[in-house]
Write a protein that holds these residues in place. Structure first.
Motif, PDB file in Angstrom:
ATOM      1  N   LEU B  34       2.527 -16.921  -3.848  1.00  0.00           N
ATOM      2  CA  LEU B  34       1.638 -15.824  -3.438  1.00  0.00           C
ATOM      3  C   LEU B  34       1.631 -14.722  -4.507  1.00  0.00           C
ATOM      4  O   LEU B  34       0.579 -14.199  -4.869  1.00  0.00           O
ATOM      5  CB  LEU B  34       2.102 -15.240  -2.095  1.00  0.00           C
ATOM      6  CG  LEU B  34       1.819 -16.101  -0.867  1.00  0.00           C
ATOM      7  CD1 LEU B  34       2.447 -15.490   0.374  1.00  0.00           C
ATOM      8  CD2 LEU B  34       0.308 -16.247  -0.669  1.00  0.00           C
ATOM      9  N   PHE B  35       2.832 -14.394  -5.021  1.00  0.00           N
ATOM     10  CA  PHE B  35       2.912 -13.383  -6.087  1.00  0.00           C
ATOM     11  C   PHE B  35       2.142 -13.847  -7.325  1.00  0.00           C
ATOM     12  O   PHE B  35       1.468 -13.057  -7.987  1.00  0.00           O
ATOM     13  CB  PHE B  35       4.381 -13.102  -6.449  1.00  0.00           C
ATOM     14  CG  PHE B  35       5.014 -12.064  -5.575  1.00  0.00           C
ATOM     15  CD1 PHE B  35       4.633 -10.733  -5.650  1.00  0.00           C
ATOM     16  CD2 PHE B  35       5.987 -12.414  -4.659  1.00  0.00           C
ATOM     17  CE1 PHE B  35       5.214  -9.769  -4.837  1.00  0.00           C
ATOM     18  CE2 PHE B  35       6.583 -11.465  -3.828  1.00  0.00           C
ATOM     19  CZ  PHE B  35       6.191 -10.140  -3.913  1.00  0.00           C
ATOM     20  N   GLY B  41      -4.781 -12.275 -11.933  1.00  0.00           N
ATOM     21  CA  GLY B  41      -5.839 -11.449 -12.530  1.00  0.00           C
ATOM     22  C   GLY B  41      -5.309 -10.300 -13.355  1.00  0.00           C
ATOM     23  O   GLY B  41      -6.042  -9.685 -14.126  1.00  0.00           O
ATOM     24  N   MET B  42      -4.021  -9.966 -13.183  1.00  0.00           N
ATOM     25  CA  MET B  42      -3.470  -8.784 -13.858  1.00  0.00           C
ATOM     26  C   MET B  42      -2.776  -9.125 -15.171  1.00  0.00           C
ATOM     27  O   MET B  42      -2.450  -8.233 -15.953  1.00  0.00           O
ATOM     28  CB  MET B  42      -2.415  -8.121 -12.952  1.00  0.00           C
ATOM     29  CG  MET B  42      -2.932  -7.676 -11.614  1.00  0.00           C
ATOM     30  SD  MET B  42      -1.571  -7.451 -10.446  1.00  0.00           S
ATOM     31  CE  MET B  42      -0.540  -6.298 -11.312  1.00  0.00           C
ATOM     32  N   ASP B  48       5.441 -10.232 -20.062  1.00  0.00           N
ATOM     33  CA  ASP B  48       6.336  -9.844 -18.977  1.00  0.00           C
ATOM     34  C   ASP B  48       5.728 -10.195 -17.617  1.00  0.00           C
ATOM     35  O   ASP B  48       6.409 -10.703 -16.727  1.00  0.00           O
ATOM     36  CB  ASP B  48       6.722  -8.352 -19.047  1.00  0.00           C
ATOM     37  CG  ASP B  48       5.511  -7.436 -19.112  1.00  0.00           C
ATOM     38  OD1 ASP B  48       4.391  -7.958 -19.285  1.00  0.00           O
ATOM     39  OD2 ASP B  48       5.694  -6.212 -18.969  1.00  0.00           O
ATOM     40  N   ILE B  49       4.412  -9.955 -17.481  1.00  0.00           N
ATOM     41  CA  ILE B  49       3.771 -10.267 -16.198  1.00  0.00           C
ATOM     42  C   ILE B  49       3.607 -11.773 -16.020  1.00  0.00           C
ATOM     43  O   ILE B  49       3.808 -12.310 -14.931  1.00  0.00           O
ATOM     44  CB  ILE B  49       2.408  -9.544 -16.082  1.00  0.00           C
ATOM     45  CG1 ILE B  49       2.665  -8.030 -16.016  1.00  0.00           C
ATOM     46  CG2 ILE B  49       1.630 -10.005 -14.861  1.00  0.00           C
ATOM     47  CD1 ILE B  49       1.442  -7.191 -15.882  1.00  0.00           C
ATOM     48  N   ILE B  50       3.304 -12.456 -17.127  1.00  0.00           N
ATOM     49  CA  ILE B  50       3.128 -13.917 -17.044  1.00  0.00           C
ATOM     50  C   ILE B  50       4.428 -14.604 -16.637  1.00  0.00           C
ATOM     51  O   ILE B  50       4.426 -15.576 -15.880  1.00  0.00           O
ATOM     52  CB  ILE B  50       2.618 -14.462 -18.403  1.00  0.00           C
ATOM     53  CG1 ILE B  50       1.142 -14.101 -18.574  1.00  0.00           C
ATOM     54  CG2 ILE B  50       2.791 -15.975 -18.506  1.00  0.00           C
ATOM     55  CD1 ILE B  50       0.573 -14.438 -19.932  1.00  0.00           C
ATOM     56  N   SER B  51       5.551 -14.086 -17.141  1.00  0.00           N
ATOM     57  CA  SER B  51       6.828 -14.762 -16.836  1.00  0.00           C
ATOM     58  C   SER B  51       7.437 -14.305 -15.502  1.00  0.00           C
ATOM     59  O   SER B  51       8.372 -14.902 -15.004  1.00  0.00           O
ATOM     60  CB  SER B  51       7.830 -14.563 -17.964  1.00  0.00           C
ATOM     61  OG  SER B  51       7.882 -13.210 -18.307  1.00  0.00           O
TER      62      SER B  51
END
Lengths: 281, 236
Positions: B34-35, B41-42, B48-51
């Motif tokens: 879910l996260f 989209g962000m 950092d967000i991809i991992s």
């Protein structure tokens, strides 16, 4: 014959208290040995030490002839069965699934499940989820699991504490059958009727000390007050178990007044109170 | 003591039957996905967000599921019954961990696909993820063994999640060189450094110290896990 369990001067001390204070006893193959005592007397501590769940402070403890410290391996654990008041069952699984797991762990055929469930009167419920069972039924499943691998030595910690009289009778019959087949049973209980009905020998434990060990019959004789109660046409009379008592009985018989004779042996509960000043409950 | 495949398989089968009926475990498996959907989209190519979803999968599905399963066994006294059966430590621990490991891998891969996780030097990436998986499973087992109840395991486990997963994201913003330096030793931070190096076409030389850090954390967590298990096998 070498005892199956040999305990000599066993102590278990915690920071501020001794749970076991130098207890000694032996249990031989084929016995049903009862450990009778109130809550907190040291019964469960003893079982935990004998089943290598708890390390003892001092003393010599041997099971199957080996020091208990060396006993914690698959071979030893495969020879014993344990039933405690905590069921330790997988609540989301069925009775069958619970027992199937332990069949695999002990390397025994799955067909044994049907046999043990019949012995504890649960064969019809084997697909029921454990979480749907009553406390008494869970206790019976726990017993079924404990005897699944036909252990040589079975530890039972308050095995019928949650059961009604009918199921208690079922369990007692299953235990007697198991014992007749050669399983030695170490039973802890605070139920004197259970101890008397099942055990060949009994130890009274109180405050971490063993107060007496003997057969139930001998314990009663040893603590009898040596009196006999006579029921006569005039009422009840108590006489000493000696020559004067014998003369009185003979006289009552001659006069045709004696209706019944009862020897005054104390119950195991009475003896426990005599020895410790405490009740068993 | 020999390792028995029959006993090991029996424990894995039991774990599977139990896990699919446990809503808490199903939720812990679903949350990282879910996260990942939220972060998709962000991400905007920010490493950092991809991992983040992958690290969440490791901590939530890996550590938390494992701690929940181990602690529930303790709370319901079933772990004691297993320990008193002929099953060995290895059979019990590996049997309990295999299902969590597979579940975590599946959740992690799905999450990584959703956020478009870049795969450079697959072998190094797989090695880092494998080490991290073992490490988080060990953390989960330790938390489960130290907690008395399942709810207590969540309370003890939360700081692990915050430190290991959130630490690398928030430490720089919180300020303080000491804090940043401490966080830099965390395996999750080293994972990010290594990932960054790999995306810039780095090789073994560029990531060897990061790999070593992760390997040391993994080995240490395994040792602590085994010591804790052996201590907990006896009552006090």
């Amino acid at each position: 014959m070498q005892p199956i369990i040999q305990v000599n001067q066993l102590t278990k001390a915690y920071a501020n208290k001794k749970a076991l204070n130098g207890i000694s006893f032996q249990i031989h193959k084929g016995e049903i040995f009862g450990f009778l005592g109130p809550s907190g007397s040291g019964k469960t501590t003893t079982v935990k030490i004998l089943t290598s769940q708890l390390l003892h402070t001092s003393g010599d403890v041997r099971v199957f002839g080996n020091p208990i410290a060396q006993s914690r391996h698959a071979h030893y654990l495969g020879r014993i069965g344990i039933l405690t008041d905590n069921s330790g069952l997988y609540e989301r699984l069925s009775i069958y699934d619970n027992l199937e797991l332990f069949c695999k762990l002990y390397g025994i055929p799955i067909q044994r499940i049907e046999e043990v469930l019949t012995e504890v009167n649960l064969a019809a419920e084997q697909r029921t989820l454990v979480k749907q069972l009553s406390k008494g039924m869970k206790q019976r499943v726990t017993l079924a699991r404990a005897i699944l691998h036909k252990p040589e030595l079975l530890f039972l910690d308050e095995p019928t504490s949650a059961l009604d009289p009918v199921n208690r009778q079922h369990i007692h019959e299953a235990l007697r059958k198991l014992n007749e087949a050669g399983t030695t049973i170490f039973l802890t209980t605070h139920d004197m009727e259970e101890a008397e009905s099942l055990c060949g020998r009994i130890a009274f434990i109180n405050g971490g000390k063993i107060e007496a060990i003997d057969t139930p019959q001998q314990l009663r004789l040893n603590h009898s007050d040596n009196t006999i109660t006579l029921t006569t046409r005039q009422g009840r009379v108590t006489v000493e178990r000696d020559d004067s008592g014998a003369a009185r009985i003979a006289e009552l018989i001659r006069k045709g007044e004696l209706l019944a004779i009862h020897s005054n042996e104390p119950t195991l509960g009475d003896i426990f109170v005599q020895l410790t000043g405490r009740n068993l409950q | 003591m020999t390792f028995s495949m029959v006993r090991f398989q029996a424990i894995v089968k039991k774990e599977w039957k139990d896990a699919v009926k446990n809503p808490q475990i199903l939720l812990l498996a679903a949350l990282p996905i879910l996260f990942a959907l939220v972060f998709e989209g962000m991400a905007d190519n920010r490493l950092d967000i991809i991992s983040y979803p992958a690290l969440l999968a490791l901590s939530m599905t890996g550590a938390f599921t494992q701690s929940t399963m181990v602690c529930e066994e303790k709370e319901k006294h079933t772990l004691r019954v297993l320990m008193l059966s002929p099953a060995t430590v290895a059979e019990i621990l590996l049997g309990k961990s295999l299902l969590t490991a597979l579940l975590t891998l599946v959740v992690m891969i799905i999450s990584m696909i959703i956020v478009g996780f870049p795969v450079y030097h697959f072998a190094y990436l797989a090695l880092m993820l494998l080490f991290s998986l073992v490490m988080f499973l060990s953390f989960g087992t330790i938390i489960g063994l130290l907690s008395r109840t399942v709810s207590e395991s969540s309370i003890i486990g939360l700081p692990v999640l915050l430190i290991f997963v959130m630490g690398p994201f928030f430490a720089p913003d919180l300020g303080g060189d000491a804090l940043v330096k401490i966080v830099d030793y965390l395996p999750t931070q080293q994972f990010m450094h290594a990932l960054s190096a790999l995306t810039e076409d780095g090789g073994f030389n560029e990531i060897k110290w990061n790999l070593l850090n992760i390997a040391v954390w993994t080995a240490a967590s395994l040792v602590v896990c085994l010591v804790t298990y052996n201590k907990r096998r006896f009552d006090k």
